[in-house]
Scaffold this active site. Structure first.
Site, PDB file in Angstrom:
ATOM      1  CG  ASN A   7      -1.794   1.165   1.360  1.00 13.71           C
ATOM      2  OD1 ASN A   7      -1.751   2.069   0.520  1.00 13.71           O
ATOM      3  ND2 ASN A   7      -2.627   1.191   2.385  1.00 13.71           N
ATOM      4  CE  LYS A  14       0.084   3.181   6.723  1.00  8.92           C
ATOM      5  NZ  LYS A  14      -1.135   3.928   6.627  1.00  8.92           N
ATOM      6  NE  ARG A  98      -6.042   1.936  -0.170  1.00  7.51           N
ATOM      7  CZ  ARG A  98      -6.075   3.056   0.505  1.00  7.51           C
ATOM      8  NH1 ARG A  98      -4.978   3.519   1.076  1.00  7.51           N
ATOM      9  NH2 ARG A  98      -7.188   3.724   0.619  1.00  7.51           N
ATOM     10  CG  HIS A 187     -12.896   3.616   3.562  1.00  9.11           C
ATOM     11  ND1 HIS A 187     -13.583   4.615   4.211  1.00  9.11           N
ATOM     12  CD2 HIS A 187     -11.580   3.889   3.727  1.00  9.11           C
ATOM     13  CE1 HIS A 187     -12.719   5.472   4.733  1.00  9.11           C
ATOM     14  NE2 HIS A 187     -11.494   5.055   4.449  1.00  9.11           N
ATOM     15  N   GLY A 217     -12.416   5.926  10.880  1.00  9.46           N
ATOM     16  CA  GLY A 217     -11.008   6.119  11.213  1.00  9.46           C
ATOM     17  C   GLY A 217     -10.692   7.584  11.033  1.00  9.46           C
ATOM     18  N   GLY A 219     -10.157   8.720   8.006  1.00  8.71           N
ATOM     19  CA  GLY A 219     -11.156   8.825   6.948  1.00  8.71           C
ATOM     20  C   GLY A 219     -12.347   7.980   7.383  1.00  8.71           C
ATOM     21  NE  ARG A 248     -10.000  12.797   4.012  1.00  9.65           N
ATOM     22  CZ  ARG A 248      -9.971  11.493   3.790  1.00  9.65           C
ATOM     23  NH1 ARG A 248     -10.995  10.894   3.212  1.00  9.65           N
ATOM     24  NH2 ARG A 248      -8.921  10.781   4.129  1.00  9.65           N
ATOM     25  CG  ASP A 290      -5.722  11.268  18.335  1.00 10.25           C
ATOM     26  OD1 ASP A 290      -6.600  10.637  18.941  1.00 10.25           O
ATOM     27  OD2 ASP A 290      -4.564  10.837  18.145  1.00 10.25           O
ATOM     28  NE  ARG A 292      -5.676   7.745  20.047  1.00  6.76           N
ATOM     29  CZ  ARG A 292      -4.780   7.091  19.340  1.00  6.76           C
ATOM     30  NH1 ARG A 292      -4.314   5.959  19.791  1.00  6.76           N
ATOM     31  NH2 ARG A 292      -4.346   7.547  18.188  1.00  6.76           N
ATOM     32  CD  GLU A 341     -10.649  -1.842  14.247  1.00  2.00           C
ATOM     33  OE1 GLU A 341      -9.622  -1.998  14.918  1.00  2.00           O
ATOM     34  OE2 GLU A 341     -10.665  -1.888  13.006  1.00  2.00           O
ATOM     35  CD  GLU A 392      -8.687  -0.922   4.705  1.00  2.00           C
ATOM     36  OE1 GLU A 392      -8.174  -0.480   5.738  1.00  2.00           O
ATOM     37  OE2 GLU A 392      -9.029  -0.210   3.751  1.00  2.00           O
TER      38      GLU A 392
END
Ligand code: AMP
Length: 408
Positions: A7, A14, A98, A187, A217, A219, A248, A290, A292, A341, A392
């Site tokens: 990816n 990745k 990807r 996605h 996530g 995105g 976004r 973020d 969190r 998640e 993915e």
């Protein structure tokens, strides 16, 4: 067979090495042999992380200025005697890439032939920020591993099943004819993974299921999947449409763009940056993209952080309701990706008050299941709600095998 999944982004690579086959897919016995990522390519200090099954992990900070060096490094790490997963690069049987945008040309994954390559190349104008890097990853790895098949797995292809009334915008039709302006959705590999897991979890073939999948996530997108086929999704011509995301905007009145460009004297580039990089959770809170961080600030009484979370969750809830309608009912809802998640608060707020349509979350289950697969609705809930960590890379590896074996 051992499939290398790649990816490639603008400054990152990745990757995973996955052992899979048609038999392993059937029995869900595929195995991740190694995984890692190289980030900050092109900067003074790149960050390399690598871990092979049963071997000590590797973290390095070399200077990697280009993708060619990065992908060579991936192969070197995979074959490293101390840290690696294989003895020889010849053990790699195929590469799965990807590719973000497949336009209208690709409704499924494909082995990259020269004809397929040309068609992917033609999709660059639809995803100028993504496809060139995906293509670069293919060119480099094809040169390094020339004698094995390379497959392209598209983020868009799953949503090619959308009916025209879901993908046509209320714009002059000529724009669709001339410039392919329509909704595509993204996605797709993540939404597909959830559908695959739901078949197993609910012990029901996808042809009998109506499912809403929520990928939340940095995105974010939601898909409405009827009998295994995507019939609508929140992202559109680009990944900017739909939900409020990390940076976004998601859906806005399009007239705002023209108004703000005039008022703030913004050019096209600045307007694009504002919508993609300075909006969403970041834009509303003025603090962070973020989740969190925003939850911590909300707990300390920061009202803008609280507002950003409220706006985020309200949009998710609206689309869940809209898609339950589009599907004429829903059997199950899945939450995935970083926020989906791990963030019980977002799941709770996004499903709050939906008991009237059979969505009954179990507060305790929801709080206790984070980062792993599990049921978060009550046993009595007509609609089953699950957390399902996405995978993915596994979908890409499996599609590569299916392309090679000609089974789709
Ligand atoms: P992704 O793009 O899938 O990596 O997701 C990134 C998003 O997930 C960021 O907004 C993170 O703040 C969020 N995230 C990751 N872990 C958690 C967590 N434990 N609680 C809340 N949000 C999280």
């Amino acid at each position: 067979m051992k499939v290398l999944v790649l990816n490639c982004g603008s400054s990152s690579v990745k990757f995973q090495l996955i052992e899979t086959s048609l038999e392993a897919i059937e029995n869900a016995t595929d195995q991740i042999l190694a995984k890692g990522q190289i980030e900050k390519i092109g900067m003074t200090t790149s960050v390399v992380r690598f871990e092979a099954e049963g071997k000590p992990p590797l973290k390095e900070t070399p200077t990697i200025l280009e993708h060619k060096v990065a992908i060579s490094k991936v192969i070197k790490m995979l074959t490293d005697p101390e840290h690696g997963a294989i003895k020889d690069e010849k053990e790699i049987c195929a590469v799965g890439h990807r590719v973000v945008h497949g336009g209208e040309k690709f409704a499924s994954s494909k082995i990259i032939t020269s004809e397929v390559y040309e068609q992917i190349d033609a999709c660059i104008e639809l995803a100028p920020l993504h496809n060139p890097h995906n293509i670069k990853g293919y060119q480099i790895s094809k040169a390094l591993l020339p004698n094995i098949p390379h497959a392209a797995v598209f983020d868009t292809s799953f949503h090619q099943s959308m009916p025209n009334y879901a993908y046509i915008y209320g714009l002059p039709y000529v724009l669709y004819q001339r410039h392919a302006i329509r909704r595509y959705g993204f996605h797709g590999t993540s939404h597909r993974y959830l559908i695959y897991r739901f078949e197993h979890i609910l012990k029901t073939p996808r042809e009998k299921l109506k499912i809403i999948t929520c990928h939340l996530g940095n995105g974010c997108s939601i898909a409405a999947v009827r009998y295994g086929q995507s019939i609508d999704t929140t992202m559109g011509f680009t990944p900017l449409e739909g939900l409020v995301m990390g940076t976004r905007s998601g859906d806005i009145d399009p007239a705002i763009i023209l108004h703000v460009m005039a008022k703030e004297e913004l050019g096209l580039h600045e307007a694009n940056t504002m919508l993609n990089k300075h909006s969403g959770l970041m834009g509303i809170s003025g603090l962070s993209n973020d989740m969190r961080e925003l939850m911590k600030e909300r707990d300390k009484g920061n009202e803008r952080a609280a507002l950003a979370i409220d706006v985020f969750c309200y949009r998710v809830k609206k689309y869940i309701c809209a898609y339950a309608g589009a599907l004429s009912g829903v059997d199950a809802i899945g939450f995935t990706a970083g926020i989906g998640e791990n963030c019980a608060l977002v799941r709770e707020k996004s499903c709050a008050g939906l008991e009237f349509m059979g969505i009954e979350l179990d507060a305790e289950r929801n709080r206790s299941i984070n980062g792993k697969e599990g049921l978060i609705s009550r046993d009595s809930s007509p609609v089953k709600v699950y957390v399902i960590p996405t995978n993915e890379e596994l979908v890409i590896a499996r599609d590569t095998v299916r392309c090679i074996e000609g089974v789709f």
